[in-house]
Enzyme design. Structure first.
Site, PDB file in Angstrom:
ATOM      1  N   GLU A 160      -4.530  -5.179  10.877  1.00 41.01           N
ATOM      2  CA  GLU A 160      -3.515  -4.144  11.081  1.00 41.01           C
ATOM      3  C   GLU A 160      -3.756  -3.460  12.422  1.00 41.01           C
ATOM      4  O   GLU A 160      -4.655  -2.611  12.529  1.00 41.01           O
ATOM      5  CB  GLU A 160      -3.604  -3.091   9.972  1.00 41.01           C
ATOM      6  CG  GLU A 160      -3.426  -3.642   8.587  1.00 41.01           C
ATOM      7  CD  GLU A 160      -2.943  -2.580   7.616  1.00 41.01           C
ATOM      8  OE1 GLU A 160      -2.000  -2.869   6.877  1.00 41.01           O
ATOM      9  OE2 GLU A 160      -3.475  -1.458   7.624  1.00 41.01           O
ATOM     10  N   ASN A 173       0.867  -1.185   0.000  1.00 42.08           N
ATOM     11  CA  ASN A 173       0.000   0.000   0.000  1.00 42.08           C
ATOM     12  C   ASN A 173       0.902   1.233   0.000  1.00 42.08           C
ATOM     13  O   ASN A 173       1.513   1.553   1.019  1.00 42.08           O
ATOM     14  CB  ASN A 173      -0.886  -0.042   1.254  1.00 42.08           C
ATOM     15  CG  ASN A 173      -1.732   1.207   1.409  1.00 42.08           C
ATOM     16  OD1 ASN A 173      -1.818   2.038   0.504  1.00 42.08           O
ATOM     17  ND2 ASN A 173      -2.369   1.342   2.561  1.00 42.08           N
ATOM     18  N   LYS A 209       0.078   4.247  -0.138  1.00 46.16           N
ATOM     19  CA  LYS A 209      -0.567   5.395   0.522  1.00 46.16           C
ATOM     20  C   LYS A 209      -0.399   6.638  -0.354  1.00 46.16           C
ATOM     21  O   LYS A 209      -0.412   6.518  -1.583  1.00 46.16           O
ATOM     22  CB  LYS A 209      -0.022   5.550   1.952  1.00 46.16           C
ATOM     23  CG  LYS A 209      -0.176   4.242   2.760  1.00 46.16           C
ATOM     24  CD  LYS A 209       0.033   4.361   4.228  1.00 46.16           C
ATOM     25  CE  LYS A 209      -0.173   2.994   4.886  1.00 46.16           C
ATOM     26  NZ  LYS A 209      -0.017   3.004   6.326  1.00 46.16           N
ATOM     27  N   GLY A 242       3.180   2.244  10.833  1.00 46.81           N
ATOM     28  CA  GLY A 242       4.112   3.351  10.640  1.00 46.81           C
ATOM     29  C   GLY A 242       4.843   3.760  11.907  1.00 46.81           C
ATOM     30  O   GLY A 242       5.473   4.810  11.959  1.00 46.81           O
TER      31      GLY A 242
HETATM   32  O1  G3H Z   1      -1.490  -0.553   4.692  1.00 47.47           O
HETATM   33  C1  G3H Z   1      -0.408  -0.729   5.268  1.00 47.47           C
HETATM   34  C2  G3H Z   1      -0.278  -0.548   6.675  1.00 47.47           C
HETATM   35  O2  G3H Z   1      -0.954   0.579   7.126  1.00 47.47           O
HETATM   36  C3  G3H Z   1       1.081  -0.760   7.266  1.00 47.47           C
HETATM   37  O3  G3H Z   1       1.873   0.389   7.163  1.00 47.47           O
HETATM   38  O4  G3H Z   1       3.990  -0.910   7.046  1.00 47.47           O
HETATM   39  O5  G3H Z   1       4.038   1.581   7.167  1.00 47.47           O
HETATM   40  O6  G3H Z   1       3.358   0.228   9.151  1.00 47.47           O
HETATM   41  P1  G3H Z   1       3.408   0.313   7.671  1.00 47.47           P
END
Ligand code: G3H
Length: 250
Positions: A168, A9, A11, A174
């Site tokens: 999650e 993802n 984002k 994050g």
């Molecule tokens: O969609 C992915 C998650 O929100 C995980 O994000 O790997 O940056 O903690 P992260």
């Protein structure tokens, strides 16, 4: 045997040109990973058309990060599931904690989005997970159960057979804090048990991904757990070698 999935993802990161470079980087390294691993890249809407074109022949699938709750009409700024599917996109994330938290998405909204996704043959990656205080006060089983009952339980068995779930924990997204492999397994097994209450044996085939600070150094331990079928990756999906490194965790 359930599918092994590593989904990235992106984002709100990268320009379309940077996104194509990132995809090419992943494609170039993908041969180092077991062909049993299914990679999905999930860029912003603006990139989808180019990413689908460039992903052809690489074996990498493409997803969107969201879709509108309505089919079409006067909804300024929204992007419909039909528009997304028309580009050749196969997956859509629904119910990510950032959408729930910053854009007020509720189960009512998510039920409508699910309908749109399935009507347009998009496979939903439905996200669930608790906040830090809910983990600490022991309410996390109730929170996750409600997120499943209020949305997933409304699916038909046929729809359910295609669904992917991503667990999650919000406190791990994050933050650099990852759930331990034992914590992940505990809740993934719980999710599968809740799904089985409604869908019976079909729950044994549901792909359940872990998301939250997953990286090459912790992927193998997480993916070794019986009910962890892969990851929904945020930050580490923005570096091709890290994303691929996570795939090597299988
Ligand atoms: O969609 C992915 C998650 O929100 C995980 O994000 O790997 O940056 O903690 P992260």
């Amino acid at each position: 045997m359930r599918k092994k999935v590593v989904a990235g993802n992106w984002k709100m990161n990268t320009t379309p040109a940077e996104g194509v470079e990132l995809l090419k980087g992943v494609a170039a390294l993908k041969g180092d990973v077991c062909s049993c691993v299914n990679f999905i890249v999930i860029p912003p809407f603006t990139h989808l058309s180019e990413i689908v074109k460039n992903a052809k022949g690489t074996g990498i699938a493409v997803g969107a990060q969201n879709c509108a709750a309505e089919a079409k009409g006067a909804y300024t700024g929204e992007v419909s599931a039909k528009m997304i599917a028309s580009l050749g996109v196969e997956y859509v994330i629904l119910g990510h904690s950032e959408r729930r938290e910053y854009y007020g998405e509720t189960s009512a909204t998510l039920n409508k989005k699910m309908v749109q996704a399935y009507e347009n043959n998009l496979i939903p990656i439905y996200c669930v997970g608790e906040k830090l205080e809910e983990r600490e006060n022991g309410k996390y089983f109730d929170v996750v159960r409600a997120q499943i009952e209020e949305v997933v339980f409304n699916l038909t068995p046929e729809q359910f057979s295609k669904l992917i779930i991503a667990y999650e924990p919000v406190w791990a997204i994050g933050t650099g804090k990852t759930a331990t492999a034992e914590q992940a397994q505990e809740i993934h097994a719980f999710i599968r048990k809740v799904l089985a209450e409604k869908f019976g044996d079909a729950a044994a085939n549901t792909v359940i991904l872990y998301g939250g600070s997953c990286k090459p150094s912790n992927a193998a331990e997480l993916f070794a757990k019986e009910d962890v079928d892969g990851g929904l990756i945020g930050g580490a999906a923005l570096v091709a070698s890290d994303f691929i490194g996570i795939g090597k965790g299988f």
